[in-house]
Motif scaffolding. Structure first.
Motif, PDB file in Angstrom:
ATOM      1  N   ASP A   1      -8.776 -14.814 -66.113  1.00 55.46           N
ATOM      2  CA  ASP A   1      -7.859 -15.595 -65.283  1.00 55.46           C
ATOM      3  C   ASP A   1      -6.494 -15.793 -65.934  1.00 55.46           C
ATOM      4  O   ASP A   1      -5.557 -16.275 -65.273  1.00 55.46           O
ATOM      5  CB  ASP A   1      -8.474 -16.959 -64.952  1.00 55.46           C
ATOM      6  CG  ASP A   1      -9.535 -16.869 -63.862  1.00 55.46           C
ATOM      7  OD1 ASP A   1      -9.535 -15.854 -63.146  1.00 55.46           O
ATOM      8  OD2 ASP A   1     -10.356 -17.802 -63.746  1.00 55.46           O
ATOM      9  N   ALA A   2      -6.373 -15.431 -67.214  1.00 53.81           N
ATOM     10  CA  ALA A   2      -5.068 -15.511 -67.867  1.00 53.81           C
ATOM     11  C   ALA A   2      -4.094 -14.498 -67.277  1.00 53.81           C
ATOM     12  O   ALA A   2      -2.877 -14.656 -67.407  1.00 53.81           O
ATOM     13  CB  ALA A   2      -5.216 -15.274 -69.371  1.00 53.81           C
ATOM     14  N   ASN A   3      -4.624 -13.480 -66.604  1.00 52.75           N
ATOM     15  CA  ASN A   3      -3.797 -12.466 -65.955  1.00 52.75           C
ATOM     16  C   ASN A   3      -3.724 -12.788 -64.460  1.00 52.75           C
ATOM     17  O   ASN A   3      -4.742 -12.916 -63.789  1.00 52.75           O
ATOM     18  CB  ASN A   3      -4.401 -11.077 -66.169  1.00 52.75           C
ATOM     19  CG  ASN A   3      -3.555  -9.972 -65.582  1.00 52.75           C
ATOM     20  OD1 ASN A   3      -3.388  -9.869 -64.379  1.00 52.75           O
ATOM     21  ND2 ASN A   3      -3.024  -9.124 -66.446  1.00 52.75           N
ATOM     22  N   GLU A   4      -2.503 -12.905 -63.924  1.00 56.17           N
ATOM     23  CA  GLU A   4      -2.320 -13.297 -62.531  1.00 56.17           C
ATOM     24  C   GLU A   4      -2.862 -12.255 -61.553  1.00 56.17           C
ATOM     25  O   GLU A   4      -3.298 -12.592 -60.459  1.00 56.17           O
ATOM     26  CB  GLU A   4      -0.840 -13.569 -62.250  1.00 56.17           C
ATOM     27  CG  GLU A   4      -0.296 -14.810 -62.926  1.00 56.17           C
ATOM     28  CD  GLU A   4      -1.017 -16.082 -62.475  1.00 56.17           C
ATOM     29  OE1 GLU A   4      -1.307 -16.183 -61.261  1.00 56.17           O
ATOM     30  OE2 GLU A   4      -1.298 -16.923 -63.330  1.00 56.17           O
ATOM     31  N   VAL A   5      -2.846 -10.974 -61.952  1.00 55.93           N
ATOM     32  CA  VAL A   5      -3.399  -9.937 -61.086  1.00 55.93           C
ATOM     33  C   VAL A   5      -4.904 -10.115 -60.962  1.00 55.93           C
ATOM     34  O   VAL A   5      -5.467 -10.085 -59.854  1.00 55.93           O
ATOM     35  CB  VAL A   5      -3.067  -8.534 -61.637  1.00 55.93           C
ATOM     36  CG1 VAL A   5      -3.747  -7.458 -60.797  1.00 55.93           C
ATOM     37  CG2 VAL A   5      -1.565  -8.322 -61.672  1.00 55.93           C
ATOM     38  N   TYR A   6      -5.563 -10.289 -62.092  1.00 54.70           N
ATOM     39  CA  TYR A   6      -7.014 -10.517 -62.086  1.00 54.70           C
ATOM     40  C   TYR A   6      -7.355 -11.735 -61.239  1.00 54.70           C
ATOM     41  O   TYR A   6      -8.289 -11.709 -60.417  1.00 54.70           O
ATOM     42  CB  TYR A   6      -7.504 -10.705 -63.521  1.00 54.70           C
ATOM     43  CG  TYR A   6      -8.997 -10.950 -63.632  1.00 54.70           C
ATOM     44  CD1 TYR A   6      -9.880  -9.884 -63.767  1.00 54.70           C
ATOM     45  CD2 TYR A   6      -9.523 -12.245 -63.608  1.00 54.70           C
ATOM     46  CE1 TYR A   6     -11.248 -10.093 -63.878  1.00 54.70           C
ATOM     47  CE2 TYR A   6     -10.881 -12.470 -63.708  1.00 54.70           C
ATOM     48  CZ  TYR A   6     -11.747 -11.387 -63.833  1.00 54.70           C
ATOM     49  OH  TYR A   6     -13.094 -11.603 -63.926  1.00 54.70           O
ATOM     50  N   LYS A   7      -6.590 -12.790 -61.430  1.00 58.39           N
ATOM     51  CA  LYS A   7      -6.849 -14.025 -60.701  1.00 58.39           C
ATOM     52  C   LYS A   7      -6.685 -13.822 -59.200  1.00 58.39           C
ATOM     53  O   LYS A   7      -7.520 -14.288 -58.401  1.00 58.39           O
ATOM     54  CB  LYS A   7      -5.905 -15.111 -61.201  1.00 58.39           C
ATOM     55  CG  LYS A   7      -6.192 -16.504 -60.649  1.00 58.39           C
ATOM     56  CD  LYS A   7      -5.278 -17.525 -61.314  1.00 58.39           C
ATOM     57  CE  LYS A   7      -5.578 -18.931 -60.793  1.00 58.39           C
ATOM     58  NZ  LYS A   7      -4.694 -19.946 -61.429  1.00 58.39           N
ATOM     59  N   ARG A   8      -5.634 -13.116 -58.783  1.00 61.78           N
ATOM     60  CA  ARG A   8      -5.394 -12.889 -57.359  1.00 61.78           C
ATOM     61  C   ARG A   8      -6.514 -12.058 -56.730  1.00 61.78           C
ATOM     62  O   ARG A   8      -6.996 -12.369 -55.645  1.00 61.78           O
ATOM     63  CB  ARG A   8      -4.050 -12.177 -57.171  1.00 61.78           C
ATOM     64  CG  ARG A   8      -3.686 -11.837 -55.712  1.00 61.78           C
ATOM     65  CD  ARG A   8      -3.310 -13.066 -54.914  1.00 61.78           C
ATOM     66  NE  ARG A   8      -2.171 -13.743 -55.511  1.00 61.78           N
ATOM     67  CZ  ARG A   8      -0.893 -13.433 -55.290  1.00 61.78           C
ATOM     68  NH1 ARG A   8      -0.597 -12.429 -54.465  1.00 61.78           N
ATOM     69  NH2 ARG A   8       0.074 -14.120 -55.861  1.00 61.78           N
TER      70      ARG A   8
END
Length: 340
Positions: A298-305
């Motif tokens: 979740d530290a990566n916004e792409v992964y989170k999205r």
């Protein structure tokens, strides 16, 4: 084998590192090689285009003269002269523009001139023969029994003289020829057919969208689709994907997509019915991979999205496992090399 597949996964993801002037383009929601702009001509595989050692005249001459060439007793030689026909099977039909399943009947046999005549008189385009057909012997499955690789070029007058090439693999099935596989190639796609019957296809929807597929014809003459993949470099707008044959999309607005490559993989030969396995990699300004372990959290916004929208993100080693299992499932060559 897993190490080989992981190398393949990473190599495909690194295509962006050798591209220059990549532009952002909207993904195409169509067949992998259809509706592609006719610019940026892809390089033709020299290994399979220049390696063709035999050239035979098109058998149109014999048809025009209403003469049936005499049989030599060799079905492959007879097909070259028009004295023998080959049975069409839809199972190996991979055409995008030269779609044989649209003009031929499954289970019926045709000469090359009959196929060419049907291509010239049906569909949205008028495909005219361009030069003589070429032929090469290959050995699908490396079992010592030869198959015949046929290559015939056509000119599409309705597309500004665009050149298309039809490839077919024919097999002598004990006295009857079978078309095991057919696929077309043009300026925005490439097809490589190796001597062992393995097949590699690639295409482009522009500088930022690339498609790939892998398949093979086995020693029995059966076609097997291994997997397909799409590579979307610096995507923008909405990201489109398929889930169990249903088209879906999510917005990428607000994300740093200038440093992103999204990769999708699928195992269904029918592009419209595919189920995508999704991964991505981060790149720098020069398109070099800079992905770190934390980019899959979740530290990566792409992964989170992606995960917030219900998409499972696969890491490279997970993709390697998927491809390895698929290779074993369909008997893809070179899956047993002593490595686990």
């Amino acid at each position: 084998m897993k190490k080989k597949i992981l190398t393949l996964v990473l190599s495909m993801a690194m295509i962006g590192t050798i591209l220059s002037g990549c532009q952002k383009e909207t993904p195409e929601e169509s067949s992998a090689f259809e509706n592609i702009d006719a610019s940026d001509k892809a390089e033709t595989s020299e290994s399979d285009q220049s390696a063709t050692t035999e050239t035979q005249p098109s058998d149109n001459t014999s048809d025009v003269a209403n003469e049936t060439p005499a049989s030599t007793g060799d079905l492959y030689e007879d097909f070259k002269t028009g004295a023998a026909k080959a049975k069409f099977t839809k199972s190996g039909d991979r055409g995008s523009y030269l779609v044989l399943s649209d003009i031929l009947e499954d289970g019926q046999s045709y000469s090359l001139s009959e196929i060419s005549d049907k291509l010239a008189s049906s569909g949205d385009y008028s495909f005219k023969i361009n030069g003589d057909a070429t032929y090469r012997s290959i050995d699908c499955g490396n079992d010592g029994n030869k198959e015949l690789l046929v290559s015939q070029e056509y000119t599409a007058g309705d597309m500004g003289g665009e050149i298309f090439t039809l490839f077919m693999i024919l097999k002598d099935m004990g006295g009857e020829l079978k078309i095991c596989y057919d696929q077309d190639m043009w300026s925005r796609s490439d097809v490589t057919i190796n001597d062992d019957g393995t097949i590699y296809g690639s295409g482009s929807g522009g500088a930022a969208l690339h498609v790939y597929d892998f398949a093979y014809v086995d020693a029995a003459g059966d076609y097997h689709f291994y997997y397909g993949s799409e590579e979307n470099i610096t995507p923008f707008g909405d990201f489109y994907y398929n889930e169990n044959g249903e088209s879906k999309s999510i917005s990428l607005e607000g994300l740093d997509t200038d440093h992103l490559i999204i990769n999708t993989y699928y195992f269904e030969p029918d592009y419209e019915k595919r189920n995508d396995y999704i991964s991505y990699n981060m790149i720098d300004d020069n398109y070099n991979l800079v992905t770190k372990d934390e980019d899959y959290t979740d530290a990566n916004e792409v992964y989170k999205r992606l995960t917030e929208n219900g998409i499972k993100v696969y890491k490279n080693f997970e993709l390697a496992n998927l491809l390895h299992d698929r290779a074993v499932e369909i008997g893809y060559p070179d899956t047993s090399d002593g490595e686990n």
